[in-house]
Each structure stands twice: as C-alpha cells, then as structure tokens.
Write a protein that holds these residues in place. Structure first.
Motif, PDB file in Angstrom:
ATOM      1  N   LEU A  39      73.583   1.725 -58.237  1.00 36.38           N
ATOM      2  CA  LEU A  39      72.927   0.586 -57.579  1.00 36.38           C
ATOM      3  C   LEU A  39      72.713   0.825 -56.084  1.00 36.38           C
ATOM      4  O   LEU A  39      72.217  -0.052 -55.381  1.00 36.38           O
ATOM      5  CB  LEU A  39      73.758  -0.684 -57.793  1.00 36.38           C
ATOM      6  CG  LEU A  39      73.835  -1.169 -59.233  1.00 36.38           C
ATOM      7  CD1 LEU A  39      74.915  -2.245 -59.385  1.00 36.38           C
ATOM      8  CD2 LEU A  39      72.470  -1.698 -59.685  1.00 36.38           C
ATOM      9  N   GLY A  40      73.132   1.984 -55.598  1.00 32.18           N
ATOM     10  CA  GLY A  40      72.953   2.310 -54.183  1.00 32.18           C
ATOM     11  C   GLY A  40      73.898   1.582 -53.250  1.00 32.18           C
ATOM     12  O   GLY A  40      73.572   1.361 -52.081  1.00 32.18           O
ATOM     13  N   LEU A  41      75.076   1.227 -53.743  1.00 35.12           N
ATOM     14  CA  LEU A  41      76.049   0.484 -52.941  1.00 35.12           C
ATOM     15  C   LEU A  41      77.063   1.417 -52.291  1.00 35.12           C
ATOM     16  O   LEU A  41      77.325   2.510 -52.789  1.00 35.12           O
ATOM     17  CB  LEU A  41      76.788  -0.532 -53.815  1.00 35.12           C
ATOM     18  CG  LEU A  41      75.908  -1.576 -54.502  1.00 35.12           C
ATOM     19  CD1 LEU A  41      76.749  -2.443 -55.430  1.00 35.12           C
ATOM     20  CD2 LEU A  41      75.170  -2.434 -53.475  1.00 35.12           C
ATOM     21  N   ARG A  42      77.645   0.960 -51.197  1.00 39.91           N
ATOM     22  CA  ARG A  42      78.769   1.632 -50.542  1.00 39.91           C
ATOM     23  C   ARG A  42      80.005   0.786 -50.775  1.00 39.91           C
ATOM     24  O   ARG A  42      79.919  -0.391 -51.078  1.00 39.91           O
ATOM     25  CB  ARG A  42      78.545   1.735 -49.027  1.00 39.91           C
ATOM     26  CG  ARG A  42      77.340   2.520 -48.629  1.00 39.91           C
ATOM     27  CD  ARG A  42      77.203   2.648 -47.113  1.00 39.91           C
ATOM     28  NE  ARG A  42      77.014   1.369 -46.442  1.00 39.91           N
ATOM     29  CZ  ARG A  42      77.789   0.883 -45.466  1.00 39.91           C
ATOM     30  NH1 ARG A  42      78.845   1.551 -45.053  1.00 39.91           N
ATOM     31  NH2 ARG A  42      77.523  -0.265 -44.898  1.00 39.91           N
ATOM     32  N   GLY A  43      81.189   1.378 -50.584  1.00 34.70           N
ATOM     33  CA  GLY A  43      82.426   0.615 -50.703  1.00 34.70           C
ATOM     34  C   GLY A  43      83.485   1.376 -51.459  1.00 34.70           C
ATOM     35  O   GLY A  43      83.542   2.605 -51.403  1.00 34.70           O
ATOM     36  N   TYR A  44      84.318   0.639 -52.192  1.00 35.00           N
ATOM     37  CA  TYR A  44      85.414   1.275 -52.920  1.00 35.00           C
ATOM     38  C   TYR A  44      85.918   0.386 -54.044  1.00 35.00           C
ATOM     39  O   TYR A  44      85.648  -0.814 -54.081  1.00 35.00           O
ATOM     40  CB  TYR A  44      86.570   1.619 -51.985  1.00 35.00           C
ATOM     41  CG  TYR A  44      87.196   0.413 -51.307  1.00 35.00           C
ATOM     42  CD1 TYR A  44      88.109  -0.413 -51.970  1.00 35.00           C
ATOM     43  CD2 TYR A  44      86.882   0.089 -49.995  1.00 35.00           C
ATOM     44  CE1 TYR A  44      88.682  -1.505 -51.355  1.00 35.00           C
ATOM     45  CE2 TYR A  44      87.457  -1.002 -49.364  1.00 35.00           C
ATOM     46  CZ  TYR A  44      88.353  -1.795 -50.053  1.00 35.00           C
ATOM     47  OH  TYR A  44      88.913  -2.889 -49.441  1.00 35.00           O
ATOM     48  N   ALA A  45      86.671   1.000 -54.940  1.00 31.03           N
ATOM     49  CA  ALA A  45      87.433   0.300 -55.974  1.00 31.03           C
ATOM     50  C   ALA A  45      88.846   0.852 -55.897  1.00 31.03           C
ATOM     51  O   ALA A  45      89.032   2.071 -55.844  1.00 31.03           O
ATOM     52  CB  ALA A  45      86.839   0.548 -57.354  1.00 31.03           C
ATOM     53  N   GLY A  80      82.942   2.814 -46.269  1.00 35.71           N
ATOM     54  CA  GLY A  80      82.576   4.131 -45.786  1.00 35.71           C
ATOM     55  C   GLY A  80      81.091   4.390 -46.050  1.00 35.71           C
ATOM     56  O   GLY A  80      80.336   3.493 -46.370  1.00 35.71           O
ATOM     57  N   ALA A  81      80.712   5.648 -45.974  1.00 32.16           N
ATOM     58  CA  ALA A  81      79.316   6.022 -46.151  1.00 32.16           C
ATOM     59  C   ALA A  81      78.887   6.031 -47.613  1.00 32.16           C
ATOM     60  O   ALA A  81      77.696   6.004 -47.918  1.00 32.16           O
ATOM     61  CB  ALA A  81      79.076   7.408 -45.536  1.00 32.16           C
ATOM     62  N   PHE A  94      80.305   5.077 -52.028  1.00 30.18           N
ATOM     63  CA  PHE A  94      81.209   4.300 -52.848  1.00 30.18           C
ATOM     64  C   PHE A  94      82.213   5.269 -53.463  1.00 30.18           C
ATOM     65  O   PHE A  94      81.829   6.285 -54.008  1.00 30.18           O
ATOM     66  CB  PHE A  94      80.470   3.555 -53.970  1.00 30.18           C
ATOM     67  CG  PHE A  94      81.270   2.413 -54.532  1.00 30.18           C
ATOM     68  CD1 PHE A  94      81.068   1.130 -54.111  1.00 30.18           C
ATOM     69  CD2 PHE A  94      82.276   2.638 -55.456  1.00 30.18           C
ATOM     70  CE1 PHE A  94      81.823   0.076 -54.598  1.00 30.18           C
ATOM     71  CE2 PHE A  94      83.039   1.603 -55.965  1.00 30.18           C
ATOM     72  CZ  PHE A  94      82.816   0.319 -55.521  1.00 30.18           C
ATOM     73  N   GLY A  95      83.501   4.937 -53.355  1.00 28.79           N
ATOM     74  CA  GLY A  95      84.520   5.821 -53.881  1.00 28.79           C
ATOM     75  C   GLY A  95      85.683   5.087 -54.507  1.00 28.79           C
ATOM     76  O   GLY A  95      85.780   3.863 -54.438  1.00 28.79           O
ATOM     77  N   VAL A  96      86.544   5.851 -55.112  1.00 26.67           N
ATOM     78  CA  VAL A  96      87.763   5.336 -55.736  1.00 26.67           C
ATOM     79  C   VAL A  96      88.913   5.624 -54.786  1.00 26.67           C
ATOM     80  O   VAL A  96      89.045   6.720 -54.268  1.00 26.67           O
ATOM     81  CB  VAL A  96      88.019   6.010 -57.101  1.00 26.67           C
ATOM     82  CG1 VAL A  96      89.365   5.618 -57.679  1.00 26.67           C
ATOM     83  CG2 VAL A  96      86.897   5.666 -58.070  1.00 26.67           C
ATOM     84  N   ARG A  97      89.733   4.612 -54.570  1.00 27.03           N
ATOM     85  CA  ARG A  97      90.914   4.789 -53.696  1.00 27.03           C
ATOM     86  C   ARG A  97      92.166   4.691 -54.526  1.00 27.03           C
ATOM     87  O   ARG A  97      92.220   4.099 -55.537  1.00 27.03           O
ATOM     88  CB  ARG A  97      90.942   3.720 -52.613  1.00 27.03           C
ATOM     89  CG  ARG A  97      89.851   3.895 -51.595  1.00 27.03           C
ATOM     90  CD  ARG A  97      90.070   2.950 -50.457  1.00 27.03           C
ATOM     91  NE  ARG A  97      89.037   3.161 -49.453  1.00 27.03           N
ATOM     92  CZ  ARG A  97      88.895   2.402 -48.395  1.00 27.03           C
ATOM     93  NH1 ARG A  97      89.677   1.373 -48.200  1.00 27.03           N
ATOM     94  NH2 ARG A  97      87.953   2.646 -47.529  1.00 27.03           N
TER      95      ARG A  97
END
Length: 89
Positions: free
Chosen positions: A28-34, A83-84, A86-89
């Motif tokens: 979906l072109g989103l940034r962020g994290y889970a 961040g730049a 979307f990633g998993v933390r």
C-alpha cells in the motif's frame, strides 16, 4: 501525510501477524512498523495517504489466516515516528 497507530488484540502473536502486516503495508506504499507488545497485543504504526491507511485498517480487522483478531483500537500518531520504510520490530 497522515499517520495512525493501531493496537490489535486477540491471537495475534505467533501467527505471522507482523510479517503479514508488513507485506500489506508495503504493498500500500505505507511507512511505519509492526511490533509485539509485552501484553500480547501487536502495535502498528502506519504513515501514508488516507486511503492506504484505511485499507490497512480494514485488513487488520482480520489479519493473516491463523490470527483471531478480537479488537482493533485506532488512534492518531505523528508521521515523524516512522522510518523511511515499513518494517517489523
């Protein structure tokens, strides 16, 4: 640029929820994290356009096949928290 924080409750840890959320958000072109929380919930931060965030919010209500989502809480967030990518933390 919009931002939203989600807290997802239910059977959401150990069922590929974070990795699946990451795939959905990236598509979906989103940034962020889970990330997993100590209380058994998953926290998701999503930053991007309103339509993408809303589509992710709808997906979070069900999650991946093995998840059993009981509740999704949504609140406002600040775009600078992501961040730049979307990633998993």
């Amino acid at each position: 640029m919009k931002a939203a924080r989600f807290h997802i409750s239910g059977t959401v840890q150990g069922v590929w929820f974070r990795a699946s959320t990451c795939e959905q958000a990236q598509a979906l072109g989103l940034r962020g994290y889970a990330k997993n929380l100590a209380d058994g919930r998953v926290e998701v931060l999503a930053v991007g356009d309103t339509a993408g965030i809303d589509e992710l919010a709808e997906w979070l209500r069900h999650g991946p096949p093995r998840a059993q989502v009981e509740r999704v809480e949504r609140s406002a967030a600040h775009p600078n928290e992501a961040g730049a990518e979307f990633g998993v933390r």
